[in-house]
Design a protein around this motif. Sequence first.
Motif, PDB file in Angstrom:
ATOM      1  N   SER A   9      32.671  54.923  18.870  1.00  0.00           N
ATOM      2  CA  SER A   9      34.021  54.382  19.669  1.00  0.00           C
ATOM      3  C   SER A   9      34.892  53.975  18.834  1.00  0.00           C
ATOM      4  O   SER A   9      34.563  53.093  17.527  1.00  0.00           O
ATOM      5  CB  SER A   9      33.554  53.237  20.664  1.00  0.00           C
ATOM      6  OG  SER A   9      34.658  52.537  21.056  1.00  0.00           O
ATOM      7  N   PRO A  10      36.389  53.932  18.802  1.00  0.00           N
ATOM      8  CA  PRO A  10      37.195  53.059  18.075  1.00  0.00           C
ATOM      9  C   PRO A  10      37.287  51.771  18.223  1.00  0.00           C
ATOM     10  O   PRO A  10      37.670  51.037  17.553  1.00  0.00           O
ATOM     11  CB  PRO A  10      38.634  53.978  18.146  1.00  0.00           C
ATOM     12  CG  PRO A  10      38.277  54.314  19.653  1.00  0.00           C
ATOM     13  CD  PRO A  10      37.059  54.705  19.814  1.00  0.00           C
ATOM     14  N   ARG A  11      36.922  51.413  19.562  1.00  0.00           N
ATOM     15  CA  ARG A  11      37.116  50.010  20.296  1.00  0.00           C
ATOM     16  C   ARG A  11      35.773  49.132  19.439  1.00  0.00           C
ATOM     17  O   ARG A  11      34.916  48.951  19.932  1.00  0.00           O
ATOM     18  CB  ARG A  11      36.874  49.822  21.497  1.00  0.00           C
ATOM     19  CG  ARG A  11      37.584  48.414  21.980  1.00  0.00           C
ATOM     20  CD  ARG A  11      37.986  48.638  23.454  1.00  0.00           C
ATOM     21  NE  ARG A  11      37.230  49.026  24.628  1.00  0.00           N
ATOM     22  CZ  ARG A  11      37.666  48.771  25.778  1.00  0.00           C
ATOM     23  NH1 ARG A  11      38.707  48.608  26.329  1.00  0.00           N
ATOM     24  NH2 ARG A  11      36.673  49.299  26.737  1.00  0.00           N
ATOM     25  N   GLU A  12      36.140  48.207  18.429  1.00  0.00           N
ATOM     26  CA  GLU A  12      35.332  47.131  17.808  1.00  0.00           C
ATOM     27  C   GLU A  12      34.954  46.249  19.052  1.00  0.00           C
ATOM     28  O   GLU A  12      35.861  45.688  19.622  1.00  0.00           O
ATOM     29  CB  GLU A  12      35.987  46.691  16.615  1.00  0.00           C
ATOM     30  CG  GLU A  12      35.937  47.442  15.522  1.00  0.00           C
ATOM     31  CD  GLU A  12      36.347  46.820  13.925  1.00  0.00           C
ATOM     32  OE1 GLU A  12      36.219  45.572  13.811  1.00  0.00           O
ATOM     33  OE2 GLU A  12      37.164  47.527  13.376  1.00  0.00           O
ATOM     34  N   GLY A  14      33.504  46.891  21.682  1.00  0.00           N
ATOM     35  CA  GLY A  14      33.621  47.612  22.767  1.00  0.00           C
ATOM     36  C   GLY A  14      31.951  47.749  23.377  1.00  0.00           C
ATOM     37  O   GLY A  14      31.047  47.553  22.785  1.00  0.00           O
ATOM     38  N   GLU A  17      29.679  49.800  21.342  1.00  0.00           N
ATOM     39  CA  GLU A  17      29.021  49.144  20.045  1.00  0.00           C
ATOM     40  C   GLU A  17      27.996  48.149  20.575  1.00  0.00           C
ATOM     41  O   GLU A  17      27.007  48.187  20.156  1.00  0.00           O
ATOM     42  CB  GLU A  17      30.367  48.481  19.456  1.00  0.00           C
ATOM     43  CG  GLU A  17      29.924  47.927  18.039  1.00  0.00           C
ATOM     44  CD  GLU A  17      31.093  47.337  17.397  1.00  0.00           C
ATOM     45  OE1 GLU A  17      31.878  48.023  17.199  1.00  0.00           O
ATOM     46  OE2 GLU A  17      30.887  46.148  17.122  1.00  0.00           O
ATOM     47  N   ASN A  40      34.764  55.988  13.241  1.00  0.00           N
ATOM     48  CA  ASN A  40      36.354  55.817  13.385  1.00  0.00           C
ATOM     49  C   ASN A  40      36.843  55.279  11.975  1.00  0.00           C
ATOM     50  O   ASN A  40      37.934  55.292  11.881  1.00  0.00           O
ATOM     51  CB  ASN A  40      36.728  54.651  14.271  1.00  0.00           C
ATOM     52  CG  ASN A  40      37.952  54.703  14.664  1.00  0.00           C
ATOM     53  OD1 ASN A  40      38.510  55.646  14.878  1.00  0.00           O
ATOM     54  ND2 ASN A  40      38.481  53.351  14.808  1.00  0.00           N
ATOM     55  N   SER A  90      34.157  61.357  22.434  1.00  0.00           N
ATOM     56  CA  SER A  90      35.268  60.670  21.787  1.00  0.00           C
ATOM     57  C   SER A  90      35.698  61.816  20.698  1.00  0.00           C
ATOM     58  O   SER A  90      34.729  62.457  20.224  1.00  0.00           O
ATOM     59  CB  SER A  90      35.157  59.291  21.074  1.00  0.00           C
ATOM     60  OG  SER A  90      33.959  59.451  20.066  1.00  0.00           O
ATOM     61  N   ASN A 166      36.394  47.697  30.926  1.00  0.00           N
ATOM     62  CA  ASN A 166      37.241  46.805  30.079  1.00  0.00           C
ATOM     63  C   ASN A 166      36.229  46.373  28.921  1.00  0.00           C
ATOM     64  O   ASN A 166      35.020  46.599  29.043  1.00  0.00           O
ATOM     65  CB  ASN A 166      37.408  45.453  30.696  1.00  0.00           C
ATOM     66  CG  ASN A 166      38.444  45.740  31.899  1.00  0.00           C
ATOM     67  OD1 ASN A 166      39.323  46.621  31.833  1.00  0.00           O
ATOM     68  ND2 ASN A 166      38.006  44.978  32.942  1.00  0.00           N
ATOM     69  N   LYS A 167      36.841  46.105  27.687  1.00  0.00           N
ATOM     70  CA  LYS A 167      36.113  45.574  26.385  1.00  0.00           C
ATOM     71  C   LYS A 167      35.169  44.555  26.885  1.00  0.00           C
ATOM     72  O   LYS A 167      35.373  43.516  27.373  1.00  0.00           O
ATOM     73  CB  LYS A 167      37.165  45.083  25.501  1.00  0.00           C
ATOM     74  CG  LYS A 167      36.487  44.766  24.449  1.00  0.00           C
ATOM     75  CD  LYS A 167      37.561  44.418  23.126  1.00  0.00           C
ATOM     76  CE  LYS A 167      36.987  44.047  21.899  1.00  0.00           C
ATOM     77  NZ  LYS A 167      37.934  43.943  20.852  1.00  0.00           N
TER      78      LYS A 167
END
Length: 196
Positions: A9-12, A14, A17, A40, A90, A166-167
């Motif tokens: 995932s690119p979302r730190e 998130g 993760e 990422n 992803s 949502n994150k």
Amino acid sequence: MKVIAFSGSPREGGNTELLLKEVIRGVEDSGESVQIFDLNKMRIQPCQDCGGCDETGECILNDDMDEISKSIRTADRFVLASPVFFFALSAQAKTMIDRCQCFWCEKYVLKRPVQAGKYGRKGLLLLVGGMKKEIGIQCSESCASAFFRTISVPEHRILSFLGINNKGEILQHPTALNEAYEEGRKLVEKATAPDS
Ligand SMILES: Cc1cc2nc3c(=O)[nH]c(=O)nc-3n(C[C@H](O)[C@H](O)[C@H](O)COP(=O)(O)O)c2cc1C
């Protein structure tokens, strides 16, 4: 036992993760350590379908995939963690997977599959999707299965969650983090010898 994890995932911070962290905690509480590849942040070019690996089983591109390929050869346990994007893995995860075409050539063309160590090779697929549509899990799972098969990981478990958008929303889930932790522990469980 060597354990490697791909964080897709690119979302730190998130959902992927957060779940992966729990898996890792489970592994570490069992006495093993984990080498994490944060895809990422890595420089991995997409496969060029150049045929460069056809006769050697080795990719001719040189980038951060070199380190990953080396680890794939020697690891015993593999975690692939990805959010569902457009009903699939992803791009970060998929780009890494496509670069495993050299393992495909090595296994199926050159008939030299990666050999398992004394613990065997097992995987875990971790998926999170924001929608409540199973197709996202099914498509991701098809691709991940091909990946595991290609790198000679004959069995893998799957832990997936839908409707988590949502994150950090996974933190509100009643069982997800605990399930991830238990999957981590299970992943590195050593087979007990049958009673004599
Ligand atoms: C580019 C993009 C595409 C997405 N496509 C889907 C999808 O097809 N199906 C789905 O269930 N969720 C989809 N989502 C939602 C994510 O799977 C969801 O927000 C997830 O919790 C993200 O995980 P993360 O926090 O680890 O990045 C998409 C999100 C993005 C940014």
